[in-house]
Write a protein that holds these residues in place. Sequence first.
Motif, PDB file in Angstrom:
ATOM      1  N   MET A   1       0.847  -1.175   0.000  1.00 34.50           N
ATOM      2  CA  MET A   1       0.000   0.000   0.000  1.00 34.50           C
ATOM      3  C   MET A   1       0.890   1.235   0.000  1.00 34.50           C
ATOM      4  O   MET A   1       1.930   1.257   0.633  1.00 34.50           O
ATOM      5  N   ASN A   2       0.450   2.278  -0.689  1.00 31.35           N
ATOM      6  CA  ASN A   2       1.303   3.459  -0.780  1.00 31.35           C
ATOM      7  C   ASN A   2       1.023   4.453   0.343  1.00 31.35           C
ATOM      8  O   ASN A   2       0.048   4.340   1.084  1.00 31.35           O
ATOM      9  N   ALA A   3       1.869   5.442   0.458  1.00 26.57           N
ATOM     10  CA  ALA A   3       1.788   6.419   1.546  1.00 26.57           C
ATOM     11  C   ALA A   3       0.518   7.257   1.480  1.00 26.57           C
ATOM     12  O   ALA A   3      -0.068   7.577   2.510  1.00 26.57           O
ATOM     13  N   VAL A   4       0.080   7.610   0.273  1.00 26.77           N
ATOM     14  CA  VAL A   4      -1.139   8.413   0.129  1.00 26.77           C
ATOM     15  C   VAL A   4      -2.346   7.617   0.620  1.00 26.77           C
ATOM     16  O   VAL A   4      -3.163   8.123   1.390  1.00 26.77           O
ATOM     17  N   ARG A   5      -2.436   6.371   0.210  1.00 22.24           N
ATOM     18  CA  ARG A   5      -3.558   5.534   0.658  1.00 22.24           C
ATOM     19  C   ARG A   5      -3.516   5.336   2.173  1.00 22.24           C
ATOM     20  O   ARG A   5      -4.539   5.398   2.840  1.00 22.24           O
ATOM     21  N   ASN A   6      -2.353   5.105   2.726  1.00 23.87           N
ATOM     22  CA  ASN A   6      -2.220   4.977   4.183  1.00 23.87           C
ATOM     23  C   ASN A   6      -2.705   6.236   4.891  1.00 23.87           C
ATOM     24  O   ASN A   6      -3.388   6.155   5.912  1.00 23.87           O
ATOM     25  N   ALA A   7      -2.348   7.396   4.360  1.00 28.80           N
ATOM     26  CA  ALA A   7      -2.772   8.662   4.961  1.00 28.80           C
ATOM     27  C   ALA A   7      -4.288   8.815   4.904  1.00 28.80           C
ATOM     28  O   ALA A   7      -4.913   9.219   5.889  1.00 28.80           O
ATOM     29  N   ILE A   8      -4.877   8.489   3.771  1.00 32.34           N
ATOM     30  CA  ILE A   8      -6.344   8.567   3.634  1.00 32.34           C
ATOM     31  C   ILE A   8      -7.014   7.615   4.614  1.00 32.34           C
ATOM     32  O   ILE A   8      -7.970   7.975   5.297  1.00 32.34           O
ATOM     33  N   GLU A   9      -6.503   6.400   4.713  1.00 32.14           N
ATOM     34  CA  GLU A   9      -7.147   5.398   5.565  1.00 32.14           C
ATOM     35  C   GLU A   9      -6.991   5.693   7.055  1.00 32.14           C
ATOM     36  O   GLU A   9      -7.746   5.163   7.858  1.00 32.14           O
ATOM     37  N   THR A  10      -6.046   6.559   7.431  1.00 31.59           N
ATOM     38  CA  THR A  10      -5.981   6.956   8.845  1.00 31.59           C
ATOM     39  C   THR A  10      -7.199   7.798   9.228  1.00 31.59           C
ATOM     40  O   THR A  10      -7.508   7.931  10.412  1.00 31.59           O
ATOM     41  N   LEU A  11      -7.864   8.361   8.248  1.00 35.32           N
ATOM     42  CA  LEU A  11      -9.085   9.154   8.498  1.00 35.32           C
ATOM     43  C   LEU A  11     -10.325   8.281   8.634  1.00 35.32           C
ATOM     44  O   LEU A  11     -11.378   8.771   9.037  1.00 35.32           O
ATOM     45  N   TYR A  12     -10.227   7.009   8.278  1.00 35.15           N
ATOM     46  CA  TYR A  12     -11.378   6.114   8.362  1.00 35.15           C
ATOM     47  C   TYR A  12     -11.690   5.839   9.831  1.00 35.15           C
ATOM     48  O   TYR A  12     -10.902   5.232  10.542  1.00 35.15           O
ATOM     49  N   LYS A  13     -12.838   6.283  10.288  1.00 35.36           N
ATOM     50  CA  LYS A  13     -13.251   6.112  11.685  1.00 35.36           C
ATOM     51  C   LYS A  13     -14.448   5.170  11.810  1.00 35.36           C
ATOM     52  O   LYS A  13     -14.940   4.947  12.902  1.00 35.36           O
ATOM     53  N   TYR A 104     -11.033   6.436  -7.338  1.00 34.02           N
ATOM     54  CA  TYR A 104      -9.700   7.005  -7.494  1.00 34.02           C
ATOM     55  C   TYR A 104      -8.680   5.918  -7.175  1.00 34.02           C
ATOM     56  O   TYR A 104      -9.032   4.841  -6.717  1.00 34.02           O
ATOM     57  N   SER A 105      -7.414   6.187  -7.386  1.00 41.46           N
ATOM     58  CA  SER A 105      -6.393   5.160  -7.164  1.00 41.46           C
ATOM     59  C   SER A 105      -6.267   4.755  -5.698  1.00 41.46           C
ATOM     60  O   SER A 105      -5.885   3.629  -5.395  1.00 41.46           O
ATOM     61  N   ASN A 106      -6.603   5.659  -4.767  1.00 40.72           N
ATOM     62  CA  ASN A 106      -6.401   5.373  -3.353  1.00 40.72           C
ATOM     63  C   ASN A 106      -7.675   5.218  -2.532  1.00 40.72           C
ATOM     64  O   ASN A 106      -7.608   4.881  -1.358  1.00 40.72           O
ATOM     65  N   HIS A 107      -8.830   5.527  -3.125  1.00 42.54           N
ATOM     66  CA  HIS A 107     -10.108   5.394  -2.419  1.00 42.54           C
ATOM     67  C   HIS A 107     -11.245   5.521  -3.426  1.00 42.54           C
ATOM     68  O   HIS A 107     -11.013   5.828  -4.590  1.00 42.54           O
ATOM     69  N   GLN A 108     -12.446   5.266  -2.964  1.00 43.32           N
ATOM     70  CA  GLN A 108     -13.618   5.579  -3.768  1.00 43.32           C
ATOM     71  C   GLN A 108     -14.606   6.344  -2.906  1.00 43.32           C
ATOM     72  O   GLN A 108     -14.606   6.228  -1.682  1.00 43.32           O
ATOM     73  N   GLU A 109     -15.417   7.159  -3.567  1.00 45.43           N
ATOM     74  CA  GLU A 109     -16.431   7.953  -2.891  1.00 45.43           C
ATOM     75  C   GLU A 109     -17.782   7.550  -3.439  1.00 45.43           C
ATOM     76  O   GLU A 109     -17.987   7.535  -4.650  1.00 45.43           O
TER      77      GLU A 109
END
Length: 119
Positions: A1-13, A104-109
């Motif tokens: 997993m890349n750094a951008v995806r890791n950063a986004i997923e830290t927001l998942y609550k 998107y490459s790191n998440h979907q909305e």
Amino acid sequence: MNAVRNAIETLYKGICTVQIWMEVEDPVTHVSSFQEVPLLTKQKCRLSFEKQMTTTNTVGPAVIAQTTKLFIAPELDIPAGSKITVTQEGRTLDFARSGEPAIYSNHQEILLEPFKRYA
């Protein structure tokens, strides 16, 4: 997993379960009936709520619209009409997928609407 995806997923609550309405055959009686069947369970996610600042001109009280968006991993396939149950910040809410997801490459909305019933 890349750094951008890791950063986004830290927001998942939140944690979500996706269920679909499908025909299931009882293994004993061989009688088929429609039931909720889990498609995905315990998926990390995040709900985002956006209130629309404009109100609708109506005869009664003003109506304020709200948009609800689900952020979740891009590889997950959530069919239209699915029931999505999200637990976030101590609240559990049921939604249905509305519209096509923005992937998107790191998440979907995915835009959601309150779940009323299966289509």
